[in-house]
Design a protein around this motif. Structure first.
Motif, PDB file in Angstrom:
ATOM      1  N   ARG A  57      30.193  36.945  33.282  1.00 26.83           N
ATOM      2  CA  ARG A  57      31.631  36.786  33.087  1.00 26.83           C
ATOM      3  C   ARG A  57      32.248  38.145  33.375  1.00 26.83           C
ATOM      4  NH1 ARG A  57      33.161  32.057  31.168  1.00 26.83           N
ATOM      5  NH2 ARG A  57      31.674  30.795  30.006  1.00 26.83           N
ATOM      6  N   THR A  59      36.136  40.396  34.411  1.00 24.19           N
ATOM      7  CA  THR A  59      37.580  40.499  34.525  1.00 24.19           C
ATOM      8  C   THR A  59      37.900  41.706  35.381  1.00 24.19           C
ATOM      9  OG1 THR A  59      39.662  40.388  33.289  1.00 24.19           O
ATOM     10  CG2 THR A  59      37.960  41.883  32.427  1.00 24.19           C
ATOM     11  N   HIS A 109      41.789  37.002  30.908  1.00 28.29           N
ATOM     12  CA  HIS A 109      41.146  36.027  31.793  1.00 28.29           C
ATOM     13  C   HIS A 109      39.822  36.580  32.300  1.00 28.29           C
ATOM     14  CE1 HIS A 109      41.175  32.514  34.433  1.00 28.29           C
ATOM     15  NE2 HIS A 109      40.578  33.306  35.305  1.00 28.29           N
ATOM     16  N   TRP A 110      38.781  35.771  32.173  1.00 24.49           N
ATOM     17  CA  TRP A 110      37.445  36.132  32.638  1.00 24.49           C
ATOM     18  C   TRP A 110      36.950  35.039  33.582  1.00 24.49           C
ATOM     19  CZ3 TRP A 110      34.765  40.535  30.809  1.00 24.49           C
ATOM     20  CH2 TRP A 110      35.454  41.258  29.810  1.00 24.49           C
ATOM     21  N   TRP A 111      36.376  35.457  34.714  1.00 20.87           N
ATOM     22  CA  TRP A 111      35.785  34.512  35.659  1.00 20.87           C
ATOM     23  C   TRP A 111      34.289  34.415  35.396  1.00 20.87           C
ATOM     24  CZ3 TRP A 111      39.895  37.592  37.172  1.00 20.87           C
ATOM     25  CH2 TRP A 111      40.974  36.929  37.755  1.00 20.87           C
ATOM     26  N   VAL A 113      30.420  33.641  36.990  1.00 14.62           N
ATOM     27  CA  VAL A 113      29.520  33.559  38.138  1.00 14.62           C
ATOM     28  C   VAL A 113      28.157  33.145  37.606  1.00 14.62           C
ATOM     29  CG1 VAL A 113      28.342  34.875  39.944  1.00 14.62           C
ATOM     30  CG2 VAL A 113      30.751  35.308  39.465  1.00 14.62           C
ATOM     31  N   THR A 119      30.297  31.492  45.335  1.00 14.26           N
ATOM     32  CA  THR A 119      31.302  32.349  44.701  1.00 14.26           C
ATOM     33  C   THR A 119      32.579  32.438  45.532  1.00 14.26           C
ATOM     34  OG1 THR A 119      30.342  34.291  45.765  1.00 14.26           O
ATOM     35  CG2 THR A 119      29.568  33.758  43.523  1.00 14.26           C
ATOM     36  N   SER A 121      35.112  30.397  45.893  1.00 12.06           N
ATOM     37  CA  SER A 121      36.347  30.049  45.185  1.00 12.06           C
ATOM     38  C   SER A 121      36.692  31.100  44.125  1.00 12.06           C
ATOM     39  CB  SER A 121      36.258  28.656  44.568  1.00 12.06           C
ATOM     40  OG  SER A 121      35.283  28.615  43.562  1.00 12.06           O
ATOM     41  N   VAL A 122      35.680  31.643  43.458  1.00 13.20           N
ATOM     42  CA  VAL A 122      35.938  32.689  42.455  1.00 13.20           C
ATOM     43  C   VAL A 122      36.527  33.918  43.143  1.00 13.20           C
ATOM     44  CG1 VAL A 122      34.868  34.254  40.784  1.00 13.20           C
ATOM     45  CG2 VAL A 122      34.165  31.862  40.863  1.00 13.20           C
ATOM     46  N   GLU A 125      40.078  33.247  44.105  1.00  9.92           N
ATOM     47  CA  GLU A 125      40.997  33.305  42.957  1.00  9.92           C
ATOM     48  C   GLU A 125      41.317  34.742  42.574  1.00  9.92           C
ATOM     49  OE1 GLU A 125      39.956  31.151  39.427  1.00  9.92           O
ATOM     50  OE2 GLU A 125      39.281  29.414  40.596  1.00  9.92           O
ATOM     51  N   VAL A 126      40.284  35.577  42.531  1.00 10.13           N
ATOM     52  CA  VAL A 126      40.474  36.981  42.155  1.00 10.13           C
ATOM     53  C   VAL A 126      41.383  37.672  43.169  1.00 10.13           C
ATOM     54  CG1 VAL A 126      39.307  39.205  41.867  1.00 10.13           C
ATOM     55  CG2 VAL A 126      38.287  37.129  40.908  1.00 10.13           C
TER      56      VAL A 126
END
Length: 146
Positions: A57, A59, A109-111, A113, A119, A121-122, A125-126
Motif C-alpha cells: 500500500r 501514497t 488515500h493509499w493505493w 499493489v 499495475t 490502472s494504479v 490513477e496516480v
C-alpha cells in the motif's frame, strides 16, 4: 511470480517514473524533485510500513516551498538536513501534503499493489491525480509564496 514489492518497483520504474521525467521531474525509486533554483518541489512515494511480499500500500507525499523558507527553518533548527526529504514531515511552517488531501474527498488515500495483477490502472490513477490535483496545488502554493 514477482512479489508485491517487486511489482511496485516495476510499476514505479516502467509506469510512473517515465511520465514524471517527461513533465520535468528528476529522480528515481520513490523520490522525485522538480529542479528549481528558487523552490523545493518534491514527490515522495511512501509505502505503508506493513507492506510485504503479498501487498504494498502506498501514497504520495507532496512538498512545495521556497528554498529561502527551508534556509530559515534550518537556521532555527540546525539539525535539519541541507535538502528536505519528501517523505519526512517538517512541521506546519512548510507546505507539505499527502496526495489524498489534494483530491476532491480530501482524505488520506493509499493505493494497493499485489503480485500478479497489472499495475497499469494504479499507475494511471496516480499520474492522473498528479496532473489534475497535485501540479495545480503546487502552482497555487508557490504562486501564493511570491
Amino acid at each position: 511470480m514477482d512479489s508485491a514489492i517487486e511489482t511496485f518497483r516495476s510499476m514505479m520504474w516502467e509506469g510512473i517514473a517515465p511520465e514524471l521525467r517527461r513533465i520535468g521531474f528528476k529522480g528515481s525509486g520513490q523520490s522525485f524533485s522538480l529542479p528549481s533554483d528558487e523552490n523545493w518541489v518534491l514527490l515522495g512515494f511512501q509505502k505503508m510500513m506493513s507492506s510485504n511480499s503479498q501487498a504494498v500500500r502506498f501514497t504520495v507525499n507532496v512538498t512545495a516551498f521556497p528554498k529561502q523558507a527551508w534556509a530559515e527553518e534550518r537556521q532555527a533548527r540546525d539539525f535539519l538536513p541541507e535538502r528536505p526529504s519528501p517523505n519526512t514531515w517538517y512541521g506546519y511552517n512548510l507546505w507539505q501534503r499527502r496526495i489524498g488531501h489534494l483530491l476532491p474527498d480530501r482524505q488520506d488515500h493509499w493505493w494497493l499493489v499485489t503480485p500478479g495483477r497489472s499495475t497499469e490502472s494504479v499507475a494511471g490513477e496516480v499520474l492522473d491525480a498528479i496532473h489534475t490535483y497535485v501540479l495545480p496545488a503546487i502552482e497555487a502554493q508557490l504562486g501564493a509564496a511570491e
